[in-house]
Design a protein around this motif. Structure first.
Motif, PDB file in Angstrom:
ATOM      1  N   THR A  96      58.256  14.196  35.358  1.00 16.57           N
ATOM      2  CA  THR A  96      58.031  15.526  34.799  1.00 16.57           C
ATOM      3  C   THR A  96      56.823  16.115  35.516  1.00 16.57           C
ATOM      4  O   THR A  96      56.154  15.434  36.300  1.00 16.57           O
ATOM      5  CB  THR A  96      57.727  15.434  33.290  1.00 16.57           C
ATOM      6  N   ASP A  97      56.526  17.362  35.239  1.00 14.13           N
ATOM      7  CA  ASP A  97      55.321  17.967  35.795  1.00 14.13           C
ATOM      8  C   ASP A  97      54.083  17.171  35.335  1.00 14.13           C
ATOM      9  O   ASP A  97      53.199  16.880  36.139  1.00 14.13           O
ATOM     10  CB  ASP A  97      55.205  19.431  35.351  1.00 14.13           C
ATOM     11  N   LEU A  98      54.065  16.800  34.057  1.00 10.30           N
ATOM     12  CA  LEU A  98      52.956  15.989  33.545  1.00 10.30           C
ATOM     13  C   LEU A  98      52.884  14.653  34.281  1.00 10.30           C
ATOM     14  O   LEU A  98      51.798  14.194  34.649  1.00 10.30           O
ATOM     15  CB  LEU A  98      53.128  15.751  32.040  1.00 10.30           C
ATOM     16  N   GLY A  99      54.033  14.028  34.539  1.00  6.69           N
ATOM     17  CA  GLY A  99      54.074  12.765  35.260  1.00  6.69           C
ATOM     18  C   GLY A  99      53.527  12.894  36.671  1.00  6.69           C
ATOM     19  O   GLY A  99      52.792  12.029  37.148  1.00  6.69           O
ATOM     20  N   SER A 100      53.881  13.970  37.346  1.00  7.39           N
ATOM     21  CA  SER A 100      53.373  14.211  38.707  1.00  7.39           C
ATOM     22  C   SER A 100      51.860  14.402  38.697  1.00  7.39           C
ATOM     23  O   SER A 100      51.150  13.854  39.551  1.00  7.39           O
ATOM     24  CB  SER A 100      54.029  15.456  39.314  1.00  7.39           C
ATOM     25  N   ARG A 101      51.382  15.167  37.736  1.00  6.85           N
ATOM     26  CA  ARG A 101      49.936  15.391  37.635  1.00  6.85           C
ATOM     27  C   ARG A 101      49.197  14.111  37.266  1.00  6.85           C
ATOM     28  O   ARG A 101      48.119  13.826  37.783  1.00  6.85           O
ATOM     29  CB  ARG A 101      49.647  16.511  36.639  1.00  6.85           C
ATOM     30  N   TYR A 102      49.782  13.317  36.370  1.00  9.19           N
ATOM     31  CA  TYR A 102      49.195  12.040  35.963  1.00  9.19           C
ATOM     32  C   TYR A 102      49.093  11.105  37.165  1.00  9.19           C
ATOM     33  O   TYR A 102      48.041  10.516  37.424  1.00  9.19           O
ATOM     34  CB  TYR A 102      50.057  11.414  34.865  1.00  9.19           C
ATOM     35  N   LEU A 103      50.191  10.974  37.912  1.00 10.15           N
ATOM     36  CA  LEU A 103      50.206  10.115  39.083  1.00 10.15           C
ATOM     37  C   LEU A 103      49.148  10.550  40.098  1.00 10.15           C
ATOM     38  O   LEU A 103      48.390   9.726  40.618  1.00 10.15           O
ATOM     39  CB  LEU A 103      51.600  10.121  39.721  1.00 10.15           C
ATOM     40  N   ALA A 104      49.076  11.847  40.379  1.00 13.99           N
ATOM     41  CA  ALA A 104      48.098  12.355  41.337  1.00 13.99           C
ATOM     42  C   ALA A 104      46.673  12.054  40.881  1.00 13.99           C
ATOM     43  O   ALA A 104      45.821  11.656  41.683  1.00 13.99           O
ATOM     44  CB  ALA A 104      48.290  13.860  41.535  1.00 13.99           C
ATOM     45  N   ARG A 105      46.423  12.221  39.604  1.00 11.23           N
ATOM     46  CA  ARG A 105      45.066  11.982  39.086  1.00 11.23           C
ATOM     47  C   ARG A 105      44.706  10.499  39.141  1.00 11.23           C
ATOM     48  O   ARG A 105      43.591  10.149  39.520  1.00 11.23           O
ATOM     49  CB  ARG A 105      44.960  12.505  37.665  1.00 11.23           C
ATOM     50  N   ILE A 106      45.634   9.627  38.768  1.00  9.70           N
ATOM     51  CA  ILE A 106      45.373   8.185  38.838  1.00  9.70           C
ATOM     52  C   ILE A 106      45.126   7.773  40.290  1.00  9.70           C
ATOM     53  O   ILE A 106      44.196   7.013  40.580  1.00  9.70           O
ATOM     54  CB  ILE A 106      46.551   7.371  38.241  1.00  9.70           C
ATOM     55  N   GLU A 107      45.929   8.264  41.208  1.00 12.46           N
ATOM     56  CA  GLU A 107      45.739   7.932  42.617  1.00 12.46           C
ATOM     57  C   GLU A 107      44.383   8.420  43.113  1.00 12.46           C
ATOM     58  O   GLU A 107      43.695   7.709  43.854  1.00 12.46           O
ATOM     59  CB  GLU A 107      46.869   8.497  43.461  1.00 12.46           C
TER      60      GLU A 107
END
Length: 112
Positions: A96-107
């Motif tokens: 999801t958009d939230l998932g993409s943002r979460y992944l980017a932030r964790i990375e």
């Protein structure tokens, strides 16, 4: 036959210990990356890519449990897809958009 040096044996032990300790938490990040790269993926495709890219295996039950947890957290969306020639349905997963943002932030956090 050449035997590994003491430092090579120590390195192997360190890597094995790290992998066992952090593998479970890293699976979430790796799964999100696998699904993000695929765009939309079936459970079989996700499991195959996980094994191919990391060498890690995960039980089918563990994989489904993790994917359901990520979906219920709003990080993944599911889609019912017709399976060719069978009439059956399967669930595909995508970020999801939230998932993409979460992944980017964790990375970003891991790289800083």
């Amino acid at each position: 036959m050449k035997h590994p040096s003491e430092s090579d044996e120590w390195l192997d032990e360190l890597v094995d210990t790290w992998t066992e300790m952090y593998k479970k938490s890293m699976v979430t990040l790796v799964l999100l990356r696998v699904i993000g790269s695929a765009g939309q993926a079936s459970v079989d495709a996700i499991a195959t890519t996980l094994k191919r890219t990391t060498g890690w295996s995960i039980t089918e039950r563990g994989l489904y449990r993790t994917l359901r947890r990520l979906a219920s957290s709003g990080l993944l969306a599911t889609a019912e897809v017709d399976v060719p020639r069978t009439g059956a349905k399967r669930k595909d997963f995508e970020l999801t958009d939230l998932g993409s943002r979460y992944l980017a932030r964790i990375e970003r956090e891991l790289l800083d």
